[in-house]
Design a protein around this motif. Structure first.
Motif, PDB file in Angstrom:
ATOM      1  N   LEU A   1       0.814  -1.216   0.000  1.00 58.38           N
ATOM      2  CA  LEU A   1       0.000   0.000   0.000  1.00 58.38           C
ATOM      3  C   LEU A   1       0.844   1.261   0.000  1.00 58.38           C
ATOM      4  CD1 LEU A   1      -2.613  -1.039   2.732  1.00 58.38           C
ATOM      5  CD2 LEU A   1      -2.846  -1.223   0.232  1.00 58.38           C
ATOM      6  N   ARG A   2       1.969   1.217   0.743  1.00 63.28           N
ATOM      7  CA  ARG A   2       2.806   2.404   0.900  1.00 63.28           C
ATOM      8  C   ARG A   2       4.081   2.022   1.648  1.00 63.28           C
ATOM      9  NH1 ARG A   2      -1.634   2.515   4.138  1.00 63.28           N
ATOM     10  NH2 ARG A   2      -1.328   2.596   6.378  1.00 63.28           N
ATOM     11  N   ALA A   3       4.979   2.972   1.758  1.00 63.89           N
ATOM     12  CA  ALA A   3       6.173   2.817   2.588  1.00 63.89           C
ATOM     13  C   ALA A   3       5.943   3.575   3.887  1.00 63.89           C
ATOM     14  CB  ALA A   3       7.401   3.364   1.865  1.00 63.89           C
ATOM     15  N   ALA A   4       6.633   3.141   4.938  1.00 65.99           N
ATOM     16  CA  ALA A   4       6.519   3.827   6.237  1.00 65.99           C
ATOM     17  C   ALA A   4       7.804   3.589   7.021  1.00 65.99           C
ATOM     18  CB  ALA A   4       5.315   3.302   7.019  1.00 65.99           C
ATOM     19  N   ARG A   5       7.905   4.324   8.106  1.00 68.61           N
ATOM     20  CA  ARG A   5       9.027   4.141   9.037  1.00 68.61           C
ATOM     21  C   ARG A   5       8.426   3.804  10.396  1.00 68.61           C
ATOM     22  NH1 ARG A   5      14.278   4.488   8.743  1.00 68.61           N
ATOM     23  NH2 ARG A   5      15.488   5.022  10.575  1.00 68.61           N
ATOM     24  N   LEU A   6       8.907   2.713  10.993  1.00 61.33           N
ATOM     25  CA  LEU A   6       8.418   2.332  12.309  1.00 61.33           C
ATOM     26  C   LEU A   6       8.934   3.313  13.349  1.00 61.33           C
ATOM     27  CD1 LEU A   6       8.837  -1.553  12.201  1.00 61.33           C
ATOM     28  CD2 LEU A   6       6.798  -0.180  11.698  1.00 61.33           C
ATOM     29  N   PRO A   7       8.151   3.548  14.406  1.00 66.10           N
ATOM     30  CA  PRO A   7       8.566   4.499  15.441  1.00 66.10           C
ATOM     31  C   PRO A   7       9.742   3.965  16.262  1.00 66.10           C
ATOM     32  CG  PRO A   7       6.540   3.395  16.081  1.00 66.10           C
ATOM     33  CD  PRO A   7       6.849   2.952  14.686  1.00 66.10           C
ATOM     34  N   ALA A   8      10.412   4.864  16.966  1.00 63.45           N
ATOM     35  CA  ALA A   8      11.511   4.498  17.874  1.00 63.45           C
ATOM     36  C   ALA A   8      10.973   3.518  18.913  1.00 63.45           C
ATOM     37  CB  ALA A   8      12.051   5.760  18.542  1.00 63.45           C
ATOM     38  N   PRO A   9      11.775   2.588  19.350  1.00 64.12           N
ATOM     39  CA  PRO A   9      13.204   2.490  19.105  1.00 64.12           C
ATOM     40  C   PRO A   9      13.565   1.713  17.842  1.00 64.12           C
ATOM     41  CG  PRO A   9      12.593   0.819  20.693  1.00 64.12           C
ATOM     42  CD  PRO A   9      11.332   1.590  20.355  1.00 64.12           C
ATOM     43  N   LEU A  10      12.560   1.248  17.101  1.00 64.78           N
ATOM     44  CA  LEU A  10      12.858   0.444  15.907  1.00 64.78           C
ATOM     45  C   LEU A  10      13.468   1.287  14.795  1.00 64.78           C
ATOM     46  CD1 LEU A  10       9.695  -1.815  15.924  1.00 64.78           C
ATOM     47  CD2 LEU A  10      12.008  -2.429  16.639  1.00 64.78           C
ATOM     48  N   ASP A  11      12.859   2.455  14.498  1.00 64.64           N
ATOM     49  CA  ASP A  11      13.371   3.371  13.473  1.00 64.64           C
ATOM     50  C   ASP A  11      13.785   2.615  12.215  1.00 64.64           C
ATOM     51  OD1 ASP A  11      13.069   5.822  14.873  1.00 64.64           O
ATOM     52  OD2 ASP A  11      14.825   5.308  16.084  1.00 64.64           O
ATOM     53  N   GLU A  12      12.851   1.875  11.647  1.00 69.53           N
ATOM     54  CA  GLU A  12      13.143   1.007  10.513  1.00 69.53           C
ATOM     55  C   GLU A  12      12.167   1.307   9.376  1.00 69.53           C
ATOM     56  OE1 GLU A  12      12.686  -3.775   9.913  1.00 69.53           O
ATOM     57  OE2 GLU A  12      13.472  -3.059  11.818  1.00 69.53           O
ATOM     58  N   ASP A  13      12.698   1.367   8.148  1.00 73.15           N
ATOM     59  CA  ASP A  13      11.846   1.527   6.972  1.00 73.15           C
ATOM     60  C   ASP A  13      11.195   0.193   6.645  1.00 73.15           C
ATOM     61  OD1 ASP A  13      12.410   4.263   6.522  1.00 73.15           O
ATOM     62  OD2 ASP A  13      14.282   3.739   5.515  1.00 73.15           O
ATOM     63  N   VAL A  14       9.892   0.237   6.372  1.00 78.85           N
ATOM     64  CA  VAL A  14       9.138  -0.979   6.053  1.00 78.85           C
ATOM     65  C   VAL A  14       8.203  -0.721   4.879  1.00 78.85           C
ATOM     66  CG1 VAL A  14       9.185  -1.939   8.397  1.00 78.85           C
ATOM     67  CG2 VAL A  14       7.308  -0.426   7.727  1.00 78.85           C
ATOM     68  N   GLU A  15       7.792  -1.822   4.272  1.00 79.05           N
ATOM     69  CA  GLU A  15       6.682  -1.776   3.324  1.00 79.05           C
ATOM     70  C   GLU A  15       5.408  -2.023   4.123  1.00 79.05           C
ATOM     71  OE1 GLU A  15       9.080  -3.736  -0.455  1.00 79.05           O
ATOM     72  OE2 GLU A  15       7.683  -4.985   0.684  1.00 79.05           O
ATOM     73  N   VAL A  16       4.387  -1.259   3.823  1.00 73.60           N
ATOM     74  CA  VAL A  16       3.089  -1.460   4.464  1.00 73.60           C
ATOM     75  C   VAL A  16       2.204  -2.188   3.457  1.00 73.60           C
ATOM     76  CG1 VAL A  16       1.065  -0.354   5.475  1.00 73.60           C
ATOM     77  CG2 VAL A  16       3.347   0.603   5.885  1.00 73.60           C
ATOM     78  N   TRP A  17       1.980  -3.453   3.742  1.00 70.15           N
ATOM     79  CA  TRP A  17       1.083  -4.282   2.952  1.00 70.15           C
ATOM     80  C   TRP A  17      -0.286  -4.246   3.615  1.00 70.15           C
ATOM     81  CZ3 TRP A  17       2.615  -8.255  -0.803  1.00 70.15           C
ATOM     82  CH2 TRP A  17       3.966  -8.195  -1.152  1.00 70.15           C
ATOM     83  N   GLY A  18      -1.322  -4.604   2.905  1.00 70.97           N
ATOM     84  CA  GLY A  18      -2.614  -4.700   3.557  1.00 70.97           C
ATOM     85  C   GLY A  18      -3.761  -4.687   2.590  1.00 70.97           C
ATOM     86  N   GLN A  19      -4.942  -4.514   3.188  1.00 73.44           N
ATOM     87  CA  GLN A  19      -6.176  -4.486   2.403  1.00 73.44           C
ATOM     88  C   GLN A  19      -7.311  -3.941   3.263  1.00 73.44           C
ATOM     89  OE1 GLN A  19      -7.802  -8.551   1.588  1.00 73.44           O
ATOM     90  NE2 GLN A  19      -5.920  -9.177   2.634  1.00 73.44           N
TER      91      GLN A  19
END
Length: 178
Positions: free
Chosen positions: A151-169
């Motif tokens: 669906l989009r890209a996102a960044r997980l909040p601290a302390p993870l601070d990681e770029d992820v793909e947001v899959w879903g429906q």
């Protein structure tokens, strides 16, 4: 019904809120580098305890969280799957994590289907997402089996601070495919 009495059943699995009795298997899972590769890294037992307490606390605060996944045939704890949306999260997620020696058996999509149905039917969610690391091909395959797409890209909040793909429906897409 008390939240901690909640049970979802699939053909092979029982999903229920975590308990203190799950800690040994949960800590072993959190100590496994393969299992934790896309989950923030290995956690020593004191950190694993806090992680289990966080999942359990979410049940108290929000009325939902990851379920412990129990293999019906053996009674063994084999993972955590379920609805999840900590503060700052990119959306209402149903996530999955299965112990590596049970990968390839279809447990993640089986449990996730039950959890997604529950999130839409009981929690009234209108969308379900899955935050997946771009190199986590196993979870991408599970998401595809569930009918999800990027669906989009996102960044997980601290302390993870990681770029992820947001899959879903959406709920509507889930219902149309069911």
């Amino acid at each position: 019904m008390d939240t901690f009495e909640l049970r979802l059943e699939t053909e092979r699995l029982l999903l229920r809120p975590p308990t203190a009795a799950d800690f040994g298997a949960f800590a072993d899972f959190c100590a496994d580098p393969l299992a934790m590769r896309h989950l923030g890294g290995v956690q020593p037992p004191p950190v694993a305890w806090r992680s289990l307490a966080m999942l359990t606390g979410s049940w108290q605060l929000l009325g939902y969280s990851m379920f412990s996944v129990i293999e019906k045939d053996s009674g063994r704890w084999v993972g955590r799957v379920g609805p999840w949306q900590p503060h700052g999260w990119p959306g209402p997620e149903v996530g999955w994590s299965i112990v590596p020696d049970r990968w390839g058996r279809g447990y993640a999509p089986e449990a996730a289907r039950a959890a997604i149905d529950w999130a839409f039917d009981t929690l009234g969610w209108q969308e379900v997402i899955h935050t997946i690391a771009p190199d986590n091909h196993g979870s991408q395959a599970v998401a595809r089996k569930l009918g999800s797409r990027v669906l989009r890209a996102a960044r997980l909040p601290a302390p993870l601070d990681e770029d992820v793909e947001v899959w879903g429906q959406s709920r509507q897409a889930w219902r149309a495919a069911s």
